[in-house]
Design an enzyme around this catalytic site. Structure first.
Site, PDB file in Angstrom:
ATOM      1  CE  LYS A  22      -2.664   2.607   3.454  1.00 14.91           C
ATOM      2  NZ  LYS A  22      -1.584   3.323   4.154  1.00 14.91           N
ATOM      3  CG  ASP A 125       6.958  19.829  11.480  1.00 18.41           C
ATOM      4  OD1 ASP A 125       6.292  18.772  11.474  1.00 18.41           O
ATOM      5  OD2 ASP A 125       8.039  19.932  12.092  1.00 18.41           O
ATOM      6  CD  GLN A 126      10.843  18.200  10.135  1.00 24.34           C
ATOM      7  OE1 GLN A 126      11.932  18.335   9.559  1.00 24.34           O
ATOM      8  NE2 GLN A 126      10.503  18.939  11.184  1.00 24.34           N
ATOM      9  CG  ASP A 306       1.999   1.137   9.549  1.00 22.66           C
ATOM     10  OD1 ASP A 306       1.644   1.978  10.388  1.00 22.66           O
ATOM     11  OD2 ASP A 306       2.134   1.396   8.337  1.00 22.66           O
ATOM     12  CB  ILE A 328       5.988   6.111  15.223  1.00 27.78           C
ATOM     13  CG1 ILE A 328       7.163   5.116  15.247  1.00 27.78           C
ATOM     14  CG2 ILE A 328       5.959   6.926  13.921  1.00 27.78           C
ATOM     15  CD1 ILE A 328       8.502   5.651  14.874  1.00 27.78           C
TER      16      ILE A 328
HETATM   17  C1  UD1 Z   1       3.799   6.603   6.818  1.00 24.05           C
HETATM   18  C2  UD1 Z   1       2.875   5.477   6.458  1.00 24.05           C
HETATM   19  C3  UD1 Z   1       2.231   4.903   7.701  1.00 24.05           C
HETATM   20  C4  UD1 Z   1       3.290   4.555   8.747  1.00 24.05           C
HETATM   21  C5  UD1 Z   1       4.251   5.704   8.972  1.00 24.05           C
HETATM   22  C6  UD1 Z   1       5.429   5.337   9.868  1.00 24.05           C
HETATM   23  C7  UD1 Z   1       2.106   6.076   4.248  1.00 24.05           C
HETATM   24  C8  UD1 Z   1       0.976   6.517   3.394  1.00 24.05           C
HETATM   25  N1  UD1 Z   1       1.861   5.968   5.565  1.00 24.05           N
HETATM   26  O1  UD1 Z   1       2.993   7.629   7.390  1.00 24.05           O
HETATM   27  O2  UD1 Z   1       1.516   3.746   7.339  1.00 24.05           O
HETATM   28  O3  UD1 Z   1       2.639   4.276   9.981  1.00 24.05           O
HETATM   29  O4  UD1 Z   1       4.796   6.153   7.729  1.00 24.05           O
HETATM   30  O5  UD1 Z   1       6.118   4.244   9.338  1.00 24.05           O
HETATM   31  O6  UD1 Z   1       3.176   5.778   3.768  1.00 24.05           O
HETATM   32  N2  UD1 Z   1       6.310  13.867  11.597  1.00 24.05           N
HETATM   33  C9  UD1 Z   1       6.559  15.178  11.949  1.00 24.05           C
HETATM   34  N3  UD1 Z   1       6.556  16.123  10.968  1.00 24.05           N
HETATM   35  C10 UD1 Z   1       6.327  15.829   9.654  1.00 24.05           C
HETATM   36  C11 UD1 Z   1       6.081  14.498   9.299  1.00 24.05           C
HETATM   37  C12 UD1 Z   1       6.067  13.529  10.299  1.00 24.05           C
HETATM   38  O7  UD1 Z   1       6.777  15.493  13.123  1.00 24.05           O
HETATM   39  O8  UD1 Z   1       6.350  16.734   8.818  1.00 24.05           O
HETATM   40  C13 UD1 Z   1       6.312  12.820  12.633  1.00 24.05           C
HETATM   41  C14 UD1 Z   1       4.972  12.095  12.764  1.00 24.05           C
HETATM   42  O9  UD1 Z   1       4.084  12.771  13.614  1.00 24.05           O
HETATM   43  C15 UD1 Z   1       5.419  10.770  13.332  1.00 24.05           C
HETATM   44  C16 UD1 Z   1       6.782  10.544  12.669  1.00 24.05           C
HETATM   45  O10 UD1 Z   1       7.212  11.813  12.223  1.00 24.05           O
HETATM   46  O11 UD1 Z   1       5.607  10.875  14.720  1.00 24.05           O
HETATM   47  C17 UD1 Z   1       6.760   9.594  11.484  1.00 24.05           C
HETATM   48  O12 UD1 Z   1       5.762  10.017  10.563  1.00 24.05           O
HETATM   49  P1  UD1 Z   1       5.847   9.661   9.016  1.00 24.05           P
HETATM   50  O13 UD1 Z   1       6.951   8.668   8.802  1.00 24.05           O
HETATM   51  O14 UD1 Z   1       5.902  10.922   8.228  1.00 24.05           O
HETATM   52  O15 UD1 Z   1       4.461   8.982   8.768  1.00 24.05           O
HETATM   53  P2  UD1 Z   1       3.547   9.106   7.500  1.00 24.05           P
HETATM   54  O16 UD1 Z   1       4.402   9.357   6.285  1.00 24.05           O
HETATM   55  O17 UD1 Z   1       2.404   9.992   7.785  1.00 24.05           O
END
Ligand code: UD1
Length: 418
Positions: A22, A125-126, A306, A328
């Site tokens: 997915k 934010d990232q 996950d 996470i």
């Molecule tokens: C993706 C997956 C999801 C999985 C997750 C972690 C997809 C569509 N979804 O979600 O199934 O559970 O990776 O493996 O691929 N964060 C920030 N700022 C940001 C972005 C993220 O602080 O700009 C934090 C999030 O709150 C979280 C951590 O970083 O605590 C990881 O998030 P991220 O890896 O970005 O998850 P997703 O890409 O949303």
């Protein structure tokens, strides 16, 4: 609304074919929007999130042609608008990939604020910091966000947290930017490598995907005319592995990349589950009592968040006390309240759950609070005594292809009721 009705107690035995991943599919289908000319994408999972995404791709001008159940041609040459503020996008997290995929092509991209499973605050934010570093302007409204740039210029971007979404998004944006972009502290998940491999096959110049430093040298154009096959879904595979262990089963998990399963295999072996593997399959046999273990979720190659809820369900069967530390997503232990309805003994304190093995659970009516929490409820229902009803299964359909059909082929008793 649909629900699953499960009569527990059946051992899972046999073979299951794992579908395309997915999270890789959502990245690669987005990346296909960057490509000039048709490309053929195979091993596409037939899940709700993918169907929504393909629908939106067509609305913004891509031509999508279904070849068979698992393969599509996508031709994005006709895309000239980045306006994708369609309401259906609100429900899928990966809508933000449209930003990275379209910005160099359409100069302005507008999407609804990203939604997805309610597993935490999930800031972006990232993503924003990276787009701004590349020279784009970001405007956040109450309901939508807009990204605009005449052109992007490569730069060095350090990500403060390891994020899958921002890594893929910024990698896509940098592919057609001027000059070199370096992503530091990048995520290393297999689907990041898969998206990079797809883009490189179409003419991108990405090095280091799969490490924490990705270097992207901008190119003028990506061209299609090629075929790419999406990697197998490590989370679907892991879900079936845990289900096999939970039911004292004997299951071959086929069409997978076993090394992606290493963190889960290590934990299952600690719990007394027998694992054997070859090039593209893993066999899971459980015929002994389950020992307790502890799990800490971490970015890849750590234990995947996950698979944490599914593991939580399995731990209810252990002969001791298990601990889960979720690092996470802060809301990802909410499913434990649902397991308690099934007589699980779980104490949650902040991001730590202590699960006392009780040997069995009792069937009950429970909710799929999100996609993976829903998978955990199914697993619990498979080994619980009596009948379990899992409600809100639209979450499960977002990310699992015909999960009840696959489970029934292995001997489960699960039906979908309206
Ligand atoms: C993706 C997956 C999801 C999985 C997750 C972690 C997809 C569509 N979804 O979600 O199934 O559970 O990776 O493996 O691929 N964060 C920030 N700022 C940001 C972005 C993220 O602080 O700009 C934090 C999030 O709150 C979280 C951590 O970083 O605590 C990881 O998030 P991220 O890896 O970005 O998850 P997703 O890409 O949303």
């Amino acid at each position: 609304m649909d629900q699953f009705v499960i009569t527990g107690g059946n051992r899972l035995v046999g073979e299951v074919e794992i579908s395309g991943a997915k999270n890789a599919a959502l990245g690669i289908l987005s990346a296909a929007l960057l490509v000039h000319g048709p490309c053929r994408i195979e091993n596409v999972p037939n899940i709700a999130d993918v169907r929504i995404f393909l629908n939106v791709a067509q609305k913004i001008g891509a031509v999508v042609e279904k070849v068979d159940e698992k393969a599509f041609y996508i031709n994005s040459s006709g895309i000239n608008s980045g306006q994708a503020v369609f309401s259906e996008l609100r429900n899928i997290r990966s809508s933000y990939y449209l930003l990275g995929a379209l910005i160099c092509k359409t100069k302005c991209v507008e999407i609804p604020l990203p939604g997805g499973c309610n597993i935490g605050a999930r800031p972006i934010d990232q993503h924003i910091k990276g787009f701004e570093a590349l020279g784009a302007k970001v405007h956040l409204g109450a309901e939508k966000m807009t990204l605009s740039a005449d052109k992007l210029i490569g730069t060095q971007i350090y990500m403060d947290v390891v994020t899958v979404g921002a890594t893929i998004n910024l990698m896509m944006a940098a592919v057609l930017a001027d000059g070199v972009t370096v992503l530091e502290n990048a995520a290393r998940e297999p689907h990041i490598v898969d998206v990079a491999n797809f883009l490189n096959m179409m003419g991108a110049n990405i090095k280091g995907a799969g490490t924490n430093r990705i270097r992207i040298t901008g190119v003028k154009e990506l061209t299609g005319g090629k075929t790419y096959s999406i990697i197998p879904d490590q989370i679907e595979a892991g879900t079936f592995m845990i289900a096999a262990a939970a039911t004292g089963g004997d299951v071959y998990i086929r069409n997978i990349i076993p090394e992606h399963m290493d963190p889960l295999c290590a934990k299952l072996i600690e719990m007394n589950v027998n694992i054997t593997q070859e090039d593209d399959w893993i066999r899971v046999v459980r015929n002994k009592e389950l020992m307790p273990t502890d799990v800490i979720t971490l970015p890849y190659p750590g234990f995947p968040t996950d698979l944490q809820p599914q593991m939580g369900a399995l731990m209810c069967l252990s002969n001791g006390e298990c601990k889960i530390t979720e690092t996470i997503f802060e809301n990802r232990l909410q499913y434990t309240d649902q397991l308690k309805k099934m007589k699980a003994k779980i104490k949650v304190d902040g991001n730590v759950a202590v699960i006392k093995g009780v040997g069995k659970l009792s069937g009950a009516t429970v909710k799929a609070l999100d996609l993976r929490a829903g998978a955990a409820m199914i697993i619990a229902g498979l080994f619980a005594t009596g009948q379990t009803r899992v409600q809100n299964i639209e979450y499960i359909d977002r990310g699992y292809e015909e999960i009840e059909v696959k489970l029934n082929k292995l001997g489960a008793n699960i039906s979908r009721e309206l």
